[in-house]
Design a protein around this motif. Structure first.
Motif, PDB file in Angstrom:
ATOM      1  N   GLY A   1       1.109  -0.941  -0.298  1.00 45.76           N
ATOM      2  CA  GLY A   1       0.009  -0.301   0.293  1.00 45.76           C
ATOM      3  C   GLY A   1       0.667   1.217   0.035  1.00 45.76           C
ATOM      4  N   MET A   2       0.449   2.466  -0.393  1.00 43.99           N
ATOM      5  CA  MET A   2       1.312   3.467  -0.692  1.00 43.99           C
ATOM      6  C   MET A   2       0.375   4.256  -0.404  1.00 43.99           C
ATOM      7  SD  MET A   2       3.358   2.658  -3.960  1.00 43.99           S
ATOM      8  CE  MET A   2       4.306   3.709  -3.809  1.00 43.99           C
ATOM      9  N   GLY A   3       0.756   5.548   0.189  1.00 42.94           N
ATOM     10  CA  GLY A   3       0.449   6.773   0.458  1.00 42.94           C
ATOM     11  C   GLY A   3       0.969   8.046   0.575  1.00 42.94           C
ATOM     12  N   TRP A   4       0.254   9.677   0.221  1.00 39.06           N
ATOM     13  CA  TRP A   4       1.071  10.225   0.187  1.00 39.06           C
ATOM     14  C   TRP A   4       0.538  11.646   1.586  1.00 39.06           C
ATOM     15  CZ3 TRP A   4       4.162  12.173  -3.065  1.00 39.06           C
ATOM     16  CH2 TRP A   4       4.329  11.780  -4.471  1.00 39.06           C
ATOM     17  N   PHE A   5       2.056  11.983   2.224  1.00 37.25           N
ATOM     18  CA  PHE A   5       1.681  12.964   3.690  1.00 37.25           C
ATOM     19  C   PHE A   5       2.369  14.330   3.250  1.00 37.25           C
ATOM     20  CE2 PHE A   5       0.806   9.736   6.786  1.00 37.25           C
ATOM     21  CZ  PHE A   5       0.787   8.822   6.208  1.00 37.25           C
TER      22      PHE A   5
ATOM     23  N   PHE B   1      -0.719  13.019   7.443  1.00 36.25           N
ATOM     24  CA  PHE B   1      -1.620  12.155   6.060  1.00 36.25           C
ATOM     25  C   PHE B   1      -2.433  13.625   4.629  1.00 36.25           C
ATOM     26  CE2 PHE B   1      -3.685   8.718   4.115  1.00 36.25           C
ATOM     27  CZ  PHE B   1      -4.957   9.552   4.343  1.00 36.25           C
ATOM     28  N   VAL B   2      -2.577  12.777   3.843  1.00 31.59           N
ATOM     29  CA  VAL B   2      -3.143  12.733   2.244  1.00 31.59           C
ATOM     30  C   VAL B   2      -3.419  12.018   2.029  1.00 31.59           C
ATOM     31  CG1 VAL B   2      -2.783  14.704   0.650  1.00 31.59           C
ATOM     32  CG2 VAL B   2      -1.237  15.037   2.077  1.00 31.59           C
ATOM     33  N   ALA B   3      -3.615  11.150   1.055  1.00 35.14           N
ATOM     34  CA  ALA B   3      -4.122  10.251   1.151  1.00 35.14           C
ATOM     35  C   ALA B   3      -3.137   8.365   0.639  1.00 35.14           C
ATOM     36  CB  ALA B   3      -4.040  10.642  -1.211  1.00 35.14           C
ATOM     37  N   LEU B   4      -3.984   7.879   0.490  1.00 36.10           N
ATOM     38  CA  LEU B   4      -3.326   6.377   0.629  1.00 36.10           C
ATOM     39  C   LEU B   4      -3.903   6.001  -0.230  1.00 36.10           C
ATOM     40  CD1 LEU B   4      -5.354   4.156   2.031  1.00 36.10           C
ATOM     41  CD2 LEU B   4      -4.694   5.222   3.959  1.00 36.10           C
ATOM     42  N   ILE B   5      -3.027   4.750  -1.147  1.00 38.73           N
ATOM     43  CA  ILE B   5      -4.094   3.843  -1.900  1.00 38.73           C
ATOM     44  C   ILE B   5      -3.034   2.323  -1.826  1.00 38.73           C
ATOM     45  CG2 ILE B   5      -2.226   3.839  -4.113  1.00 38.73           C
ATOM     46  CD1 ILE B   5      -4.532   4.375  -6.373  1.00 38.73           C
TER      47      ILE B   5
ATOM     48  N   ALA C   1      -8.147  -0.526  -5.485  1.00 40.09           N
ATOM     49  CA  ALA C   1      -9.297  -0.548  -6.149  1.00 40.09           C
ATOM     50  C   ALA C   1      -9.552   0.515  -4.636  1.00 40.09           C
ATOM     51  CB  ALA C   1      -9.352  -2.036  -5.040  1.00 40.09           C
ATOM     52  N   TYR C   2      -8.720   0.773  -3.869  1.00 39.23           N
ATOM     53  CA  TYR C   2      -9.312   1.573  -2.392  1.00 39.23           C
ATOM     54  C   TYR C   2      -7.933   2.615  -2.398  1.00 39.23           C
ATOM     55  CZ  TYR C   2      -9.975   2.323   2.326  1.00 39.23           C
ATOM     56  OH  TYR C   2     -10.662   3.322   3.619  1.00 39.23           O
ATOM     57  N   THR C   3      -8.915   3.633  -1.971  1.00 41.23           N
ATOM     58  CA  THR C   3      -8.250   4.409  -1.996  1.00 41.23           C
ATOM     59  C   THR C   3      -8.947   5.675  -1.012  1.00 41.23           C
ATOM     60  OG1 THR C   3      -9.949   5.785  -3.080  1.00 41.23           O
ATOM     61  CG2 THR C   3      -7.920   4.757  -4.028  1.00 41.23           C
ATOM     62  N   ASN C   4      -7.856   6.512   0.493  1.00 40.25           N
ATOM     63  CA  ASN C   4      -8.711   7.249   1.052  1.00 40.25           C
ATOM     64  C   ASN C   4      -8.315   8.356   1.318  1.00 40.25           C
ATOM     65  OD1 ASN C   4     -10.571   8.028   3.665  1.00 40.25           O
ATOM     66  ND2 ASN C   4      -8.875   6.731   4.947  1.00 40.25           N
TER      67      ASN C   4
ATOM     68  N   ASP D   1       0.432   3.298 -10.969  1.00 39.11           N
ATOM     69  CA  ASP D   1       0.443   2.257 -11.931  1.00 39.11           C
ATOM     70  C   ASP D   1       1.057   1.373 -11.108  1.00 39.11           C
ATOM     71  OD1 ASP D   1       1.209   1.399 -14.266  1.00 39.11           O
ATOM     72  OD2 ASP D   1       1.337   2.757 -15.422  1.00 39.11           O
ATOM     73  N   ASN D   2       0.662   0.113 -11.486  1.00 41.01           N
ATOM     74  CA  ASN D   2       2.081  -0.876 -10.540  1.00 41.01           C
ATOM     75  C   ASN D   2       3.334  -1.627 -12.143  1.00 41.01           C
ATOM     76  OD1 ASN D   2       1.023  -1.080  -7.909  1.00 41.01           O
ATOM     77  ND2 ASN D   2       0.013  -2.513  -8.372  1.00 41.01           N
ATOM     78  N   ALA D   3       2.547  -0.907 -13.009  1.00 44.79           N
ATOM     79  CA  ALA D   3       3.960  -1.994 -14.331  1.00 44.79           C
ATOM     80  C   ALA D   3       5.253  -0.943 -14.662  1.00 44.79           C
ATOM     81  CB  ALA D   3       2.751  -1.387 -15.716  1.00 44.79           C
ATOM     82  N   LYS D   4       4.472   0.793 -13.919  1.00 47.82           N
ATOM     83  CA  LYS D   4       5.844   1.261 -14.006  1.00 47.82           C
ATOM     84  C   LYS D   4       6.398   0.946 -12.742  1.00 47.82           C
ATOM     85  CE  LYS D   4       3.895   3.941 -18.178  1.00 47.82           C
ATOM     86  NZ  LYS D   4       2.814   5.396 -18.485  1.00 47.82           N
TER      87      LYS D   4
END
Length: 122
Positions: free
Chosen positions: A33-37, A47-51, A56-59, A73-76
């Motif tokens: 999982g990944m996020g922006w702070f 916290f700003v956002a997570l995925i 499929a899930y974001t907050n 983009d998991n391929a990249k």
């Protein structure tokens, strides 16, 4: 080990847009999982956002909901943060993070980038 590098920050006028990128190396991110702070001077990192790993899930933090969009983009091996309708209070250093366990608390993340400065002028 995962290395994260943010890019895309800069100076923009209020109401403008920026797109941040977070490129990962060292390991495929699909299981993370990944996020922006962000952190403004004198403030704690927030916290700003997570995925989720699949995307499929974001907050989002209430302060950015409806203005910011997180994607990946998991391929990249790359995550993005599209920021629209920017406000002066969005000014901060923005950090991306990755972890096996994600949430809105910074301690849940195992890997961090070095940060990219976003400055919004009024």
């Amino acid at each position: 080990q995962v290395q994260l590098v943010e890019s895309g920050g800069g100076l923009v006028q209020a109401g403008g847009s920026l797109r941040l990128s977070c490129a990962a190396s060292g390991r495929a991110l699909i299981g993370y999982g990944m996020g922006w702070f962000r952190q403004a001077p004198g403030n704690e990192r927030e916290f700003v956002a997570l995925i989720s790993g699949s995307g499929a899930y974001t907050n989002y933090a209430d302060s950015v909901k409806g203005r910011f969009t997180i994607s990946r983009d998991n391929a990249k091996n790359t995550m993005y943060l599209q920021m629209n309708s920017l406000k002066p209070e969005d000014t901060a250093v923005y950090y991306c993070a990755a972890g096996r366990s994600i949430g809105t608390a910074a301690r849940r993340y195992d890997y961090w980038g070095q940060g990219t400065q976003v400055t919004v002028s009024s």
